[in-house]
Design a protein around this motif. Structure first.
Motif, PDB file in Angstrom:
ATOM      1  N   ALA A  51       0.125  -1.064   0.157  1.00 42.51           N
ATOM      2  CA  ALA A  51      -0.148  -0.306  -0.524  1.00 42.51           C
ATOM      3  C   ALA A  51       0.409   1.216  -0.034  1.00 42.51           C
ATOM      4  CB  ALA A  51      -0.778   0.245   0.905  1.00 42.51           C
ATOM      5  N   GLY A  52       1.712   1.329   1.201  1.00 40.96           N
ATOM      6  CA  GLY A  52       3.109   2.420   0.731  1.00 40.96           C
ATOM      7  C   GLY A  52       3.445   2.771  -1.135  1.00 40.96           C
ATOM      8  N   GLN A  53       3.327   1.647  -0.876  1.00 40.14           N
ATOM      9  CA  GLN A  53       4.187   2.047  -2.415  1.00 40.14           C
ATOM     10  C   GLN A  53       3.046   2.607  -3.641  1.00 40.14           C
ATOM     11  OE1 GLN A  53       6.239  -2.085  -2.770  1.00 40.14           O
ATOM     12  NE2 GLN A  53       8.320  -1.775  -3.053  1.00 40.14           N
ATOM     13  N   ARG A  54       2.470   1.859  -3.084  1.00 43.49           N
ATOM     14  CA  ARG A  54       1.340   2.273  -4.404  1.00 43.49           C
ATOM     15  C   ARG A  54       1.369   3.781  -4.414  1.00 43.49           C
ATOM     16  NH1 ARG A  54      -1.059  -2.488  -3.448  1.00 43.49           N
ATOM     17  NH2 ARG A  54      -2.237  -1.848  -2.194  1.00 43.49           N
ATOM     18  N   GLU A  55       0.881   3.706  -3.105  1.00 38.21           N
ATOM     19  CA  GLU A  55       0.123   5.478  -2.664  1.00 38.21           C
ATOM     20  C   GLU A  55       1.530   6.188  -3.297  1.00 38.21           C
ATOM     21  OE1 GLU A  55      -0.198   8.803   0.829  1.00 38.21           O
ATOM     22  OE2 GLU A  55       0.265   5.876   1.635  1.00 38.21           O
ATOM     23  N   ARG A  56       2.665   6.095  -3.204  1.00 47.06           N
ATOM     24  CA  ARG A  56       3.915   6.388  -3.723  1.00 47.06           C
ATOM     25  C   ARG A  56       3.940   7.096  -4.734  1.00 47.06           C
ATOM     26  NH1 ARG A  56       7.400   4.311  -0.475  1.00 47.06           N
ATOM     27  NH2 ARG A  56       8.612   2.694  -2.066  1.00 47.06           N
ATOM     28  N   TYR A  57       4.334   5.955  -5.811  1.00 45.00           N
ATOM     29  CA  TYR A  57       4.343   5.864  -6.953  1.00 45.00           C
ATOM     30  C   TYR A  57       3.248   6.244  -8.050  1.00 45.00           C
ATOM     31  CZ  TYR A  57       6.326   1.507  -6.467  1.00 45.00           C
ATOM     32  OH  TYR A  57       7.601   0.816  -5.723  1.00 45.00           O
ATOM     33  N   GLU A  58       1.890   6.747  -6.835  1.00 45.88           N
ATOM     34  CA  GLU A  58       1.234   7.597  -7.759  1.00 45.88           C
ATOM     35  C   GLU A  58       1.159   9.162  -7.663  1.00 45.88           C
ATOM     36  OE1 GLU A  58      -1.918   6.658  -9.438  1.00 45.88           O
ATOM     37  OE2 GLU A  58      -2.096   4.704  -9.105  1.00 45.88           O
ATOM     38  N   ARG A  59       2.037   9.131  -6.089  1.00 46.97           N
ATOM     39  CA  ARG A  59       2.011  11.080  -6.365  1.00 46.97           C
ATOM     40  C   ARG A  59       3.138  11.193  -7.148  1.00 46.97           C
ATOM     41  NH1 ARG A  59       2.697   9.844  -1.078  1.00 46.97           N
ATOM     42  NH2 ARG A  59       4.682   9.721  -0.681  1.00 46.97           N
ATOM     43  N   TYR A  60       4.116  10.452  -7.104  1.00 49.02           N
ATOM     44  CA  TYR A  60       4.798  10.566  -8.248  1.00 49.02           C
ATOM     45  C   TYR A  60       4.608  10.853  -9.358  1.00 49.02           C
ATOM     46  CZ  TYR A  60       9.184   9.929 -10.908  1.00 49.02           C
ATOM     47  OH  TYR A  60      10.810  10.083 -11.930  1.00 49.02           O
ATOM     48  N   ALA A  61       3.633  10.048  -9.861  1.00 45.56           N
ATOM     49  CA  ALA A  61       2.718  10.049 -11.239  1.00 45.56           C
ATOM     50  C   ALA A  61       2.610  12.042 -10.867  1.00 45.56           C
ATOM     51  CB  ALA A  61       2.523   8.824 -11.787  1.00 45.56           C
ATOM     52  N   GLN A  62       1.367  11.544 -10.012  1.00 46.90           N
ATOM     53  CA  GLN A  62       0.362  13.304 -10.015  1.00 46.90           C
ATOM     54  C   GLN A  62       1.249  14.512 -10.290  1.00 46.90           C
ATOM     55  OE1 GLN A  62      -2.758  13.175 -10.347  1.00 46.90           O
ATOM     56  NE2 GLN A  62      -2.950  10.811 -11.434  1.00 46.90           N
ATOM     57  N   ALA A  63       2.750  14.232  -9.497  1.00 49.70           N
ATOM     58  CA  ALA A  63       3.326  15.667  -9.403  1.00 49.70           C
ATOM     59  C   ALA A  63       4.236  15.576 -10.878  1.00 49.70           C
ATOM     60  CB  ALA A  63       4.713  15.416  -8.528  1.00 49.70           C
ATOM     61  N   ARG A  64       4.147  14.699 -11.432  1.00 52.40           N
ATOM     62  CA  ARG A  64       5.031  15.289 -12.883  1.00 52.40           C
ATOM     63  C   ARG A  64       3.469  15.373 -14.326  1.00 52.40           C
ATOM     64  NH1 ARG A  64       9.857  12.439 -14.452  1.00 52.40           N
ATOM     65  NH2 ARG A  64       8.379  10.619 -15.120  1.00 52.40           N
ATOM     66  N   LEU A  65       2.123  15.022 -13.563  1.00 48.44           N
ATOM     67  CA  LEU A  65       1.287  14.852 -14.409  1.00 48.44           C
ATOM     68  C   LEU A  65       1.217  15.977 -15.084  1.00 48.44           C
ATOM     69  CD1 LEU A  65      -0.611  13.253 -16.354  1.00 48.44           C
ATOM     70  CD2 LEU A  65      -2.587  14.438 -14.260  1.00 48.44           C
ATOM     71  N   PRO A  66       0.950  17.610 -14.843  1.00 45.49           N
ATOM     72  CA  PRO A  66       1.117  18.687 -15.774  1.00 45.49           C
ATOM     73  C   PRO A  66       1.446  19.252 -16.466  1.00 45.49           C
ATOM     74  CG  PRO A  66       0.924  19.010 -12.934  1.00 45.49           C
ATOM     75  CD  PRO A  66       1.187  17.476 -13.085  1.00 45.49           C
ATOM     76  N   ARG A  67       2.841  19.048 -16.785  1.00 51.65           N
ATOM     77  CA  ARG A  67       3.991  18.956 -17.553  1.00 51.65           C
ATOM     78  C   ARG A  67       3.023  18.132 -18.636  1.00 51.65           C
ATOM     79  NH1 ARG A  67       9.607  15.469 -16.868  1.00 51.65           N
ATOM     80  NH2 ARG A  67       8.491  13.705 -16.694  1.00 51.65           N
TER      81      ARG A  67
END
Length: 341
Positions: free
Chosen positions: A250-266
């Motif tokens: 669960a911790g990894q999935r949350e971290r992965y999603e957060r990483y991708a979301q932070a990079r999505l606007p570009r």
């Protein structure tokens, strides 16, 4: 153009090789262990990013020389070496040496043009010649020529007790055929085709004909093959950031999603004066990612991939991601792991 039902033929991965500046040996060892893991999992290729004046691998050729002694089968590549930092003759010697050490497994990936941050380092790199250095495609052509055995000297023979060759030594037959060009524009893709090298496409392109990443990438691949002597058989590898979560906690999935979301606007519009387009990171189960890839215009043009690992994750994250790519995502795309001996 491969249909969605056609199997993926070759599966690779790309790592940046981060390290703590106070303990760089640990990070380099970690990178080597990731490459070894890739071989054990049956990947066809492993690639190392090139990073100058950063806490990432600044000398992938040296790291891959070490990797040749710790692996037996997996192809080893650079993705990519910016040639503006390199002397093509010296680089050709290094590449040929590592290829010989590997038994013919090296896949040099290079790019031409003005390197990122060149103005900050040009006086250190070329203190007397920075303003007249040729940084474009001719630099890549010189490297290719040396790898193909074109003369680097007018003299061959004996001088005193020393023996000299006209061409780069060692000469590694076949290495020039394994050179890849990292192209993000239509012109560069065509140049790669015209010069008979392989094409590396990544998660970055220039928005020239469209603002749809997948459509732009597909157009580059088609232009490359139209210009290449091998036509439709010319090799292309796609390199998106892919993060399967099948065995993640669960911790990894949350971290992965957060990483991708932070990079999505570009990824939503072209960036900067160069109109650079970034592809979204693909995070989810292997089946979800496979479905998105099968609908991707760029992916539908290729039979080879080198999925990029995210920059800032931990060793255990990379092990989980690579295990899921090899065990779940690759097979979902029709790929068969290489035999592990």
């Amino acid at each position: 153009m491969p249909l969605p039902s056609e199997p993926l033929r070759k599966l690779g991965f790309l790592t940046i090789g981060l390290f703590d500046p106070d303990d760089p040996a640990k990070g380099h060892e970690s990178t080597l262990r990731v490459l070894e893991l890739g071989e054990r999992l049956g990947f066809d290729s492993a690639w190392v990013r090139h990073r100058h004046l950063q806490h990432g691998i600044s000398s992938p050729v040296a790291v891959l020389a070490a990797a040749t002694q710790r692996t037996k089968r997996i192809a080893l590549g650079t993705a990519v070496t910016p040639l503006g930092w390199e002397n093509p003759l010296r680089l050709a010697e290094d590449l040929a040496t590592v290829d010989v050490l590997s038994g013919g497994r090296l896949n040099p990936g290079v790019s031409a043009g003005r390197p990122m941050g060149f103005d900050r380092v040009k006086d250190a790199l070329y203190p007397e010649t920075a303003d007249v250095e040729e940084l474009g495609h001719e630099r890549a052509r010189r490297l290719l020529g040396f790898l193909r055995g074109e003369p680097a000297s007018e003299f061959e023979g004996t001088e005193g007790i020393e023996e000299f060759s006209r061409r780069v030594q060692p000469h590694s037959p076949g290495l020039a055929g394994r050179v890849w060009y990292g192209a993000g524009s239509l012109g560069s893709a065509r140049w790669a085709g015209e010069n008979g090298v392989n094409l590396l496409t990544s998660s970055v392109v220039r928005a020239e004909e469209s603002e749809d990443f997948a459509r732009v990438q597909a157009s580059h691949i088609r232009a490359f093959r139209a210009a290449h002597p091998d036509g439709a058989a010319a090799r292309v590898s796609q390199g998106l950031v892919v993060v399967p979560t099948d065995s993640a906690d669960a911790g990894q999935r949350e971290r992965y999603e957060r990483y991708a979301q932070a990079r999505l606007p570009r990824t939503r519009a072209p960036q900067g004066p160069g109109r650079v387009l970034f592809a979204p990171d693909l995070v989810g189960t292997s089946e979800q990612i496979a479905e998105r890839l099968r609908a991707h215009a760029g992916f539908r043009e290729v039979e080879e991939v080198a999925f990029a690992l995210p920059f800032t994750f931990e060793q255990e994250d990379y092990e989980q991601i690579l295990s899921d790519i090899a065990g779940k995502l690759g097979p979902a795309l029709g790929w068969t792991p290489a035999a592990v001996g």
